[in-house]
Design a protein around this motif. Structure first.
Motif, short mmCIF file in Angstrom:
data_model
loop_
_atom_site.label_atom_id
_atom_site.label_comp_id
_atom_site.label_asym_id
_atom_site.label_seq_id
_atom_site.Cartn_x
_atom_site.Cartn_y
_atom_site.Cartn_z
N MET A 1 0.86 -1.18 0.00
CA MET A 1 0.00 0.00 0.00
C MET A 1 0.89 1.23 0.00
O MET A 1 1.76 1.38 0.85
CB MET A 1 -0.88 -0.04 1.24
N ILE A 2 0.66 2.09 -0.97
CA ILE A 2 1.39 3.35 -1.05
C ILE A 2 0.59 4.42 -0.31
O ILE A 2 -0.61 4.58 -0.55
CB ILE A 2 1.61 3.77 -2.52
N LEU A 3 1.25 5.14 0.58
CA LEU A 3 0.65 6.27 1.29
C LEU A 3 1.47 7.49 0.96
O LEU A 3 2.70 7.48 1.10
CB LEU A 3 0.67 6.03 2.80
N THR A 4 0.82 8.56 0.53
CA THR A 4 1.56 9.76 0.15
C THR A 4 0.74 11.02 0.45
O THR A 4 -0.49 10.99 0.42
CB THR A 4 1.95 9.72 -1.34
N THR A 5 1.46 12.09 0.73
CA THR A 5 0.80 13.38 0.96
C THR A 5 0.57 14.13 -0.35
O THR A 5 -0.06 15.18 -0.35
CB THR A 5 1.63 14.26 1.91
N THR A 6 1.07 13.59 -1.45
CA THR A 6 0.89 14.23 -2.75
C THR A 6 -0.42 13.80 -3.39
O THR A 6 -1.05 12.83 -2.98
CB THR A 6 2.06 13.89 -3.70
N GLU A 7 -0.82 14.52 -4.44
CA GLU A 7 -2.08 14.22 -5.14
C GLU A 7 -1.95 13.04 -6.09
O GLU A 7 -2.96 12.44 -6.45
CB GLU A 7 -2.54 15.44 -5.93
N THR A 8 -0.74 12.73 -6.51
CA THR A 8 -0.53 11.68 -7.49
C THR A 8 0.63 10.78 -7.06
O THR A 8 1.41 11.14 -6.18
CB THR A 8 -0.19 12.27 -8.89
N VAL A 9 0.71 9.63 -7.72
CA VAL A 9 1.84 8.72 -7.55
C VAL A 9 2.56 8.71 -8.89
O VAL A 9 1.96 8.29 -9.90
CB VAL A 9 1.38 7.30 -7.15
N PRO A 10 3.79 9.20 -8.96
CA PRO A 10 4.49 9.27 -10.24
C PRO A 10 4.53 7.92 -10.96
O PRO A 10 4.76 6.88 -10.36
CB PRO A 10 5.91 9.71 -9.84
N GLY A 11 4.23 7.96 -12.26
CA GLY A 11 4.26 6.76 -13.08
C GLY A 11 2.95 6.00 -13.11
O GLY A 11 2.86 4.95 -13.74
N TYR A 12 1.93 6.51 -12.40
CA TYR A 12 0.64 5.82 -12.33
C TYR A 12 -0.51 6.78 -12.57
O TYR A 12 -0.41 7.97 -12.26
CB TYR A 12 0.43 5.19 -10.95
N THR A 13 -1.58 6.27 -13.11
CA THR A 13 -2.84 7.01 -13.12
C THR A 13 -3.69 6.45 -11.99
O THR A 13 -3.62 5.26 -11.67
CB THR A 13 -3.59 6.87 -14.46
N ALA A 14 -4.47 7.31 -11.38
CA ALA A 14 -5.25 6.90 -10.22
C ALA A 14 -6.74 7.03 -10.50
O ALA A 14 -7.18 7.98 -11.13
CB ALA A 14 -4.87 7.77 -9.02
N THR A 15 -7.48 6.06 -10.00
CA THR A 15 -8.94 6.10 -10.02
C THR A 15 -9.41 6.16 -8.57
O THR A 15 -9.05 5.31 -7.76
CB THR A 15 -9.52 4.85 -10.71
N VAL A 16 -10.21 7.16 -8.27
CA VAL A 16 -10.66 7.37 -6.89
C VAL A 16 -11.63 6.27 -6.48
O VAL A 16 -12.57 5.95 -7.19
CB VAL A 16 -11.33 8.75 -6.74
N VAL A 17 -11.36 5.70 -5.31
CA VAL A 17 -12.23 4.70 -4.71
C VAL A 17 -13.11 5.35 -3.65
O VAL A 17 -14.29 5.05 -3.55
CB VAL A 17 -11.41 3.55 -4.10
N GLY A 18 -12.55 6.25 -2.87
CA GLY A 18 -13.32 6.95 -1.85
C GLY A 18 -12.44 7.54 -0.77
O GLY A 18 -11.21 7.40 -0.78
N ILE A 19 -13.06 8.20 0.17
CA ILE A 19 -12.37 8.80 1.30
C ILE A 19 -12.16 7.73 2.37
O ILE A 19 -13.05 6.92 2.63
CB ILE A 19 -13.18 9.97 1.89
N VAL A 20 -10.98 7.72 2.96
CA VAL A 20 -10.69 6.79 4.06
C VAL A 20 -10.12 7.55 5.24
O VAL A 20 -9.53 8.61 5.06
CB VAL A 20 -9.71 5.66 3.64
N TYR A 21 -10.32 7.00 6.41
CA TYR A 21 -9.75 7.62 7.61
C TYR A 21 -9.47 6.56 8.65
O TYR A 21 -9.98 5.44 8.58
CB TYR A 21 -10.69 8.69 8.18
N GLY A 22 -8.65 6.92 9.59
CA GLY A 22 -8.39 6.10 10.76
C GLY A 22 -8.18 7.04 11.92
O GLY A 22 -7.54 8.08 11.76
N ASN A 23 -8.75 6.72 13.06
CA ASN A 23 -8.55 7.59 14.20
C ASN A 23 -8.37 6.78 15.47
O ASN A 23 -8.67 5.59 15.53
CB ASN A 23 -9.70 8.59 14.36
N THR A 24 -7.84 7.44 16.48
CA THR A 24 -7.68 6.85 17.80
C THR A 24 -7.67 7.98 18.82
O THR A 24 -7.26 9.10 18.51
CB THR A 24 -6.39 6.00 17.90
N VAL A 25 -8.16 7.67 20.01
CA VAL A 25 -8.12 8.62 21.12
C VAL A 25 -7.23 8.01 22.19
O VAL A 25 -7.42 6.85 22.57
CB VAL A 25 -9.52 8.90 21.69
N ARG A 26 -6.24 8.76 22.64
CA ARG A 26 -5.26 8.25 23.60
C ARG A 26 -5.14 9.17 24.80
O ARG A 26 -5.36 10.38 24.69
CB ARG A 26 -3.88 8.14 22.94
#
Length: 106
Positions: A1-26
């Motif tokens: 799984m590639i995680l990036t703060t950029t809008e794209t991944v160089p060398g690839y075209t992207a198709t949006v699947v949806g918004i994802v999130y993960g959270n925790t309270v500590r």
């Protein structure tokens, strides 16, 4: 799984699947909370809270990544973080981004 703060991944075209999130309270235990309170009087890094937020960030990323995998995504782009205090001595850390599938550019 590639995680990036950029809008794209160089060398690839992207198709949006949806918004994802993960959270925790500590929160830290009362002993570490008292020691951090004393440390804040004299100044310096509150190491117990730094450790807490580092652990929370890793857990939030893991949960976000698992959510993306469940959606069939190859990557999460535009990854962002936000933190908020939910109660005295407790913090929520939220990681979020856009889950995408990738195809190599030909």
């Amino acid at each position: 799984m590639i995680l990036t703060t950029t809008e794209t991944v160089p060398g690839y075209t992207a198709t949006v699947v949806g918004i994802v999130y993960g959270n925790t309270v500590r929160s830290k235990n009362i002993g570490k909370d008292i020691m951090s309170g004393l440390k804040s009087i004299v100044g310096g890094e509150l190491e117990a809270y730094t450790e807490m937020l580092t652990e929370a960030r890793l857990e939030a990323i893991n949960r976000m990544e698992n959510a993306a995998k469940k959606m069939g995504a190859d990557a999460v782009v535009n990854v962002r973080f936000t933190t908020s205090q939910t109660a005295p001595g407790a913090a929520e850390l939220l990681a979020y981004g856009t889950a995408v599938t990738l195809a190599p550019v030909t």
